[in-house]
Design a protein around this motif. Structure first.
Motif, PDB file in Angstrom:
ATOM      1  N   GLN A 135       0.806  -1.322  -0.077  1.00 45.83           N
ATOM      2  CA  GLN A 135      -0.021   0.175  -0.076  1.00 45.83           C
ATOM      3  C   GLN A 135       0.758   1.389  -0.068  1.00 45.83           C
ATOM      4  OE1 GLN A 135      -2.975   0.305   3.132  1.00 45.83           O
ATOM      5  NE2 GLN A 135      -3.712  -2.061   2.583  1.00 45.83           N
ATOM      6  N   ARG A 136       1.785   1.441   0.973  1.00 47.13           N
ATOM      7  CA  ARG A 136       2.782   2.446   1.006  1.00 47.13           C
ATOM      8  C   ARG A 136       3.341   2.611  -0.322  1.00 47.13           C
ATOM      9  NH1 ARG A 136       3.125   6.863   2.238  1.00 47.13           N
ATOM     10  NH2 ARG A 136       1.868   6.298   4.232  1.00 47.13           N
ATOM     11  N   GLN A 137       4.161   1.516  -0.895  1.00 48.47           N
ATOM     12  CA  GLN A 137       4.563   1.754  -2.080  1.00 48.47           C
ATOM     13  C   GLN A 137       3.765   2.227  -3.298  1.00 48.47           C
ATOM     14  OE1 GLN A 137       6.048  -2.073  -2.858  1.00 48.47           O
ATOM     15  NE2 GLN A 137       7.708  -2.242  -1.266  1.00 48.47           N
ATOM     16  N   ILE A 138       2.450   1.761  -3.281  1.00 46.86           N
ATOM     17  CA  ILE A 138       1.625   2.508  -4.428  1.00 46.86           C
ATOM     18  C   ILE A 138       1.176   3.890  -4.164  1.00 46.86           C
ATOM     19  CG2 ILE A 138      -0.667   2.017  -5.493  1.00 46.86           C
ATOM     20  CD1 ILE A 138       1.413  -0.330  -6.208  1.00 46.86           C
ATOM     21  N   LEU A 139       0.948   4.140  -3.047  1.00 46.76           N
ATOM     22  CA  LEU A 139       0.698   5.498  -2.645  1.00 46.76           C
ATOM     23  C   LEU A 139       1.848   6.490  -2.881  1.00 46.76           C
ATOM     24  CD1 LEU A 139      -1.472   5.213   0.466  1.00 46.76           C
ATOM     25  CD2 LEU A 139      -2.166   5.747  -1.301  1.00 46.76           C
ATOM     26  N   ASP A 140       3.012   6.052  -2.735  1.00 49.45           N
ATOM     27  CA  ASP A 140       4.366   7.022  -2.852  1.00 49.45           C
ATOM     28  C   ASP A 140       4.284   6.934  -4.390  1.00 49.45           C
ATOM     29  OD1 ASP A 140       4.640   7.119  -0.260  1.00 49.45           O
ATOM     30  OD2 ASP A 140       6.513   5.675  -0.146  1.00 49.45           O
ATOM     31  N   LEU A 141       4.004   6.036  -5.029  1.00 47.85           N
ATOM     32  CA  LEU A 141       4.317   5.946  -6.658  1.00 47.85           C
ATOM     33  C   LEU A 141       3.320   6.832  -7.042  1.00 47.85           C
ATOM     34  CD1 LEU A 141       5.108   4.868  -9.412  1.00 47.85           C
ATOM     35  CD2 LEU A 141       3.370   3.059  -8.858  1.00 47.85           C
ATOM     36  N   LEU A 142       1.924   6.833  -6.841  1.00 50.93           N
ATOM     37  CA  LEU A 142       0.981   7.659  -7.271  1.00 50.93           C
ATOM     38  C   LEU A 142       1.172   9.248  -7.193  1.00 50.93           C
ATOM     39  CD1 LEU A 142      -2.401   5.885  -6.213  1.00 50.93           C
ATOM     40  CD2 LEU A 142      -1.564   6.409  -8.696  1.00 50.93           C
ATOM     41  N   VAL A 143       1.877   9.541  -5.954  1.00 51.45           N
ATOM     42  CA  VAL A 143       1.989  10.803  -5.693  1.00 51.45           C
ATOM     43  C   VAL A 143       3.521  11.185  -6.425  1.00 51.45           C
ATOM     44  CG1 VAL A 143       3.395  12.241  -3.770  1.00 51.45           C
ATOM     45  CG2 VAL A 143       1.509  10.757  -2.867  1.00 51.45           C
ATOM     46  N   ALA A 144       4.377  10.496  -6.701  1.00 48.06           N
ATOM     47  CA  ALA A 144       5.498  10.891  -7.450  1.00 48.06           C
ATOM     48  C   ALA A 144       5.040  11.019  -8.975  1.00 48.06           C
ATOM     49  CB  ALA A 144       6.608   9.770  -7.431  1.00 48.06           C
ATOM     50  N   LEU A 145       4.112  10.247  -9.450  1.00 48.25           N
ATOM     51  CA  LEU A 145       3.879  10.179 -10.903  1.00 48.25           C
ATOM     52  C   LEU A 145       2.946  11.619 -11.166  1.00 48.25           C
ATOM     53  CD1 LEU A 145       2.847   6.582 -11.668  1.00 48.25           C
ATOM     54  CD2 LEU A 145       4.763   7.788 -12.592  1.00 48.25           C
ATOM     55  N   GLN A 146       2.099  11.838  -9.845  1.00 49.28           N
ATOM     56  CA  GLN A 146       1.557  13.188  -9.872  1.00 49.28           C
ATOM     57  C   GLN A 146       2.071  14.334 -10.154  1.00 49.28           C
ATOM     58  OE1 GLN A 146       0.788  15.732  -7.557  1.00 49.28           O
ATOM     59  NE2 GLN A 146      -1.113  16.691  -8.749  1.00 49.28           N
ATOM     60  N   GLN A 147       3.068  14.158  -9.281  1.00 48.14           N
ATOM     61  CA  GLN A 147       4.066  15.633  -9.196  1.00 48.14           C
ATOM     62  C   GLN A 147       5.025  15.514 -10.571  1.00 48.14           C
ATOM     63  OE1 GLN A 147       6.349  14.846  -5.714  1.00 48.14           O
ATOM     64  NE2 GLN A 147       4.535  15.556  -4.401  1.00 48.14           N
ATOM     65  N   LYS A 148       5.411  14.370 -11.107  1.00 43.19           N
ATOM     66  CA  LYS A 148       5.784  14.416 -12.379  1.00 43.19           C
ATOM     67  C   LYS A 148       5.188  15.073 -13.641  1.00 43.19           C
ATOM     68  CE  LYS A 148       8.406  11.076 -15.337  1.00 43.19           C
ATOM     69  NZ  LYS A 148       8.702   9.742 -15.667  1.00 43.19           N
ATOM     70  N   HIS A 149       3.967  14.403 -13.691  1.00 40.34           N
ATOM     71  CA  HIS A 149       3.036  14.783 -14.829  1.00 40.34           C
ATOM     72  C   HIS A 149       2.264  16.134 -14.740  1.00 40.34           C
ATOM     73  CE1 HIS A 149       4.630  11.183 -16.962  1.00 40.34           C
ATOM     74  NE2 HIS A 149       4.428  10.618 -15.900  1.00 40.34           N
ATOM     75  N   GLY A 150       2.279  16.533 -13.526  1.00 43.65           N
ATOM     76  CA  GLY A 150       1.446  17.520 -13.265  1.00 43.65           C
ATOM     77  C   GLY A 150      -0.165  17.289 -13.251  1.00 43.65           C
ATOM     78  N   MET A 151      -0.749  15.971 -13.414  1.00 40.68           N
ATOM     79  CA  MET A 151      -2.022  15.808 -13.600  1.00 40.68           C
ATOM     80  C   MET A 151      -3.071  16.098 -12.251  1.00 40.68           C
ATOM     81  SD  MET A 151      -1.776  11.389 -13.591  1.00 40.68           S
ATOM     82  CE  MET A 151      -0.921  10.957 -12.314  1.00 40.68           C
ATOM     83  N   ALA A 152      -4.319  16.451 -12.543  1.00 39.14           N
ATOM     84  CA  ALA A 152      -5.143  16.471 -11.297  1.00 39.14           C
ATOM     85  C   ALA A 152      -5.305  14.755 -11.057  1.00 39.14           C
ATOM     86  CB  ALA A 152      -6.258  17.196 -11.797  1.00 39.14           C
ATOM     87  N   VAL A 153      -5.642  14.725  -9.685  1.00 41.25           N
ATOM     88  CA  VAL A 153      -6.003  13.417  -9.172  1.00 41.25           C
ATOM     89  C   VAL A 153      -7.180  13.458  -8.098  1.00 41.25           C
ATOM     90  CG1 VAL A 153      -5.339  11.455  -7.631  1.00 41.25           C
ATOM     91  CG2 VAL A 153      -3.553  12.435  -9.036  1.00 41.25           C
ATOM     92  N   VAL A 154      -8.182  12.740  -8.443  1.00 43.83           N
ATOM     93  CA  VAL A 154      -9.511  12.371  -7.481  1.00 43.83           C
ATOM     94  C   VAL A 154      -9.144  11.116  -6.664  1.00 43.83           C
ATOM     95  CG1 VAL A 154     -11.683  12.164  -7.049  1.00 43.83           C
ATOM     96  CG2 VAL A 154     -11.144  13.736  -8.843  1.00 43.83           C
ATOM     97  N   LEU A 155      -8.793  11.154  -5.700  1.00 46.32           N
ATOM     98  CA  LEU A 155      -8.620   9.788  -4.826  1.00 46.32           C
ATOM     99  C   LEU A 155      -9.564   9.391  -3.808  1.00 46.32           C
ATOM    100  CD1 LEU A 155      -6.430   7.643  -3.860  1.00 46.32           C
ATOM    101  CD2 LEU A 155      -5.726   9.559  -2.022  1.00 46.32           C
ATOM    102  N   ILE A 156     -10.372   8.328  -4.203  1.00 48.13           N
ATOM    103  CA  ILE A 156     -11.392   7.602  -3.341  1.00 48.13           C
ATOM    104  C   ILE A 156     -10.915   6.990  -2.458  1.00 48.13           C
ATOM    105  CG2 ILE A 156     -13.602   6.747  -3.626  1.00 48.13           C
ATOM    106  CD1 ILE A 156     -13.365   9.179  -5.083  1.00 48.13           C
ATOM    107  N   THR A 157     -11.405   7.098  -1.100  1.00 50.58           N
ATOM    108  CA  THR A 157     -10.736   6.351   0.143  1.00 50.58           C
ATOM    109  C   THR A 157     -11.300   6.592   1.180  1.00 50.58           C
ATOM    110  OG1 THR A 157      -8.676   5.938   1.430  1.00 50.58           O
ATOM    111  CG2 THR A 157      -9.139   8.282   0.855  1.00 50.58           C
ATOM    112  N   HIS A 158     -11.517   5.498   2.313  1.00 53.49           N
ATOM    113  CA  HIS A 158     -12.119   5.678   3.445  1.00 53.49           C
ATOM    114  C   HIS A 158     -10.807   5.986   4.634  1.00 53.49           C
ATOM    115  CE1 HIS A 158     -10.732   1.393   3.197  1.00 53.49           C
ATOM    116  NE2 HIS A 158     -10.405   1.454   4.321  1.00 53.49           N
TER     117      HIS A 158
END
Length: 265
Positions: free
Chosen positions: A191-214
């Protein structure tokens, strides 16, 4: 600044044989370019139904979009034809789902599934699509992309399958990524690896992200703003730090109180 995505008064019903479920009731939210918005709530709060509505992926029937608008770059996605919407899905807006094992085609090699996104949306040769797919698999941290490209989903671990899903979502360089509980089926370390990856890719590509979570812990570490949903409605929204430090709604306070904390001795 004009929002990239604006959901305005969205209502979603599921009309069954004997009853109607009002899953989403007048929800409004906005996401700007490069921003991460977390949508939080318990199971059944309407957050996933809201997210799926952006690309009209709720099953119809029984789903009916009973009111409101979903504006992407000023266009109401609820009014587009399937053909028009098909040009946006996977290209301008992409989605990562909860369970990659049910989202990936078990009969198709994973590399071909990543490459298919490019082949669907443009005049791209098979060789060019494969090259881009290999680059995407490498970008999301999959070791030996050439080997993984040829494998089937059942040959990969849960963490690798989720990375394939992220590669599939990002290979078309979307402007908006919707991640629906992307770590639910994974163990804590992955989980931690995937979240870190999403954050890094969001910053790299500058895309908007909607994260659905509890998971409010995930929200605190990854999001700029948060929308809290309960029983199909938005009960609170705002800056993450403001919501965490000064929650205005009792439901939000209860969610925060239920979040496990490590207390120092």
């Amino acid at each position: 600044m004009k929002p990239l995505l604006e959901i305005d008064g969205l209502s979603v019903d599921f009309r069954l044989d004997t009853s109607t479920v009002h899953a989403v009731k007048g929800v409004s939210l906005q996401v700007s370019e490069g921003e991460t918005l977390a949508v939080v709530g318990e199971s059944g709060s309407g957050k996933t139904a809201t997210a799926l509505s952006v690309l009209r992926l709720n099953p119809a029937p029984p789903c009916v979009y009973a009111g409101g608008r979903v504006l992407f770059d000023g266009r109401d996605l609820l009014t587009l034809s399937e053909r028009e919407l098909g040009r946006i899905r996977g290209h301008d807006i992409a989605m990562v789902f909860q369970d990659p094992m049910t989202s990936l085609d078990p009969l198709q090699r994973v590399g071909a599934q990543v490459a298919e996104v490019l082949r669907h949306h443009g005049d791209v040769s098979r060789a060019s699509a494969k090259e881009a797919a290999l680059a995407a698999l490498d970008e999301v941290g999959i070791p030996d992309p050439e080997l993984r490209y040829r494998q089937y989903p059942h040959e990969l671990s849960g963490g690798l399958r989720q990375r394939v899903m992220i590669a599939t979502a990002l290979v078309g360089r979307p402007r908006l990524l919707i991640a629906d509980e992307p770590t639910t089926a994974l163990d804590v370390t992955v989980q931690r690896q995937i979240l870190d990856l999403l954050v890094a890719l969001q910053q790299k590509h500058g895309m908007a992200v909607v994260l659905i979570t509890h998971d409010l812990g995930v929200v605190a570490e990854t999001a700029d703003r948060v929308v809290v949903m309960n029983e199909g409605t938005v009960v609170e929204s705002g800056d993450v730090l403001d919501i965490f430090d000064h929650p205005a709604d009792d439901y939000t306070r209860r969610l925060l109180a239920a979040t496990p904390r490590l207390e120092s001795a």
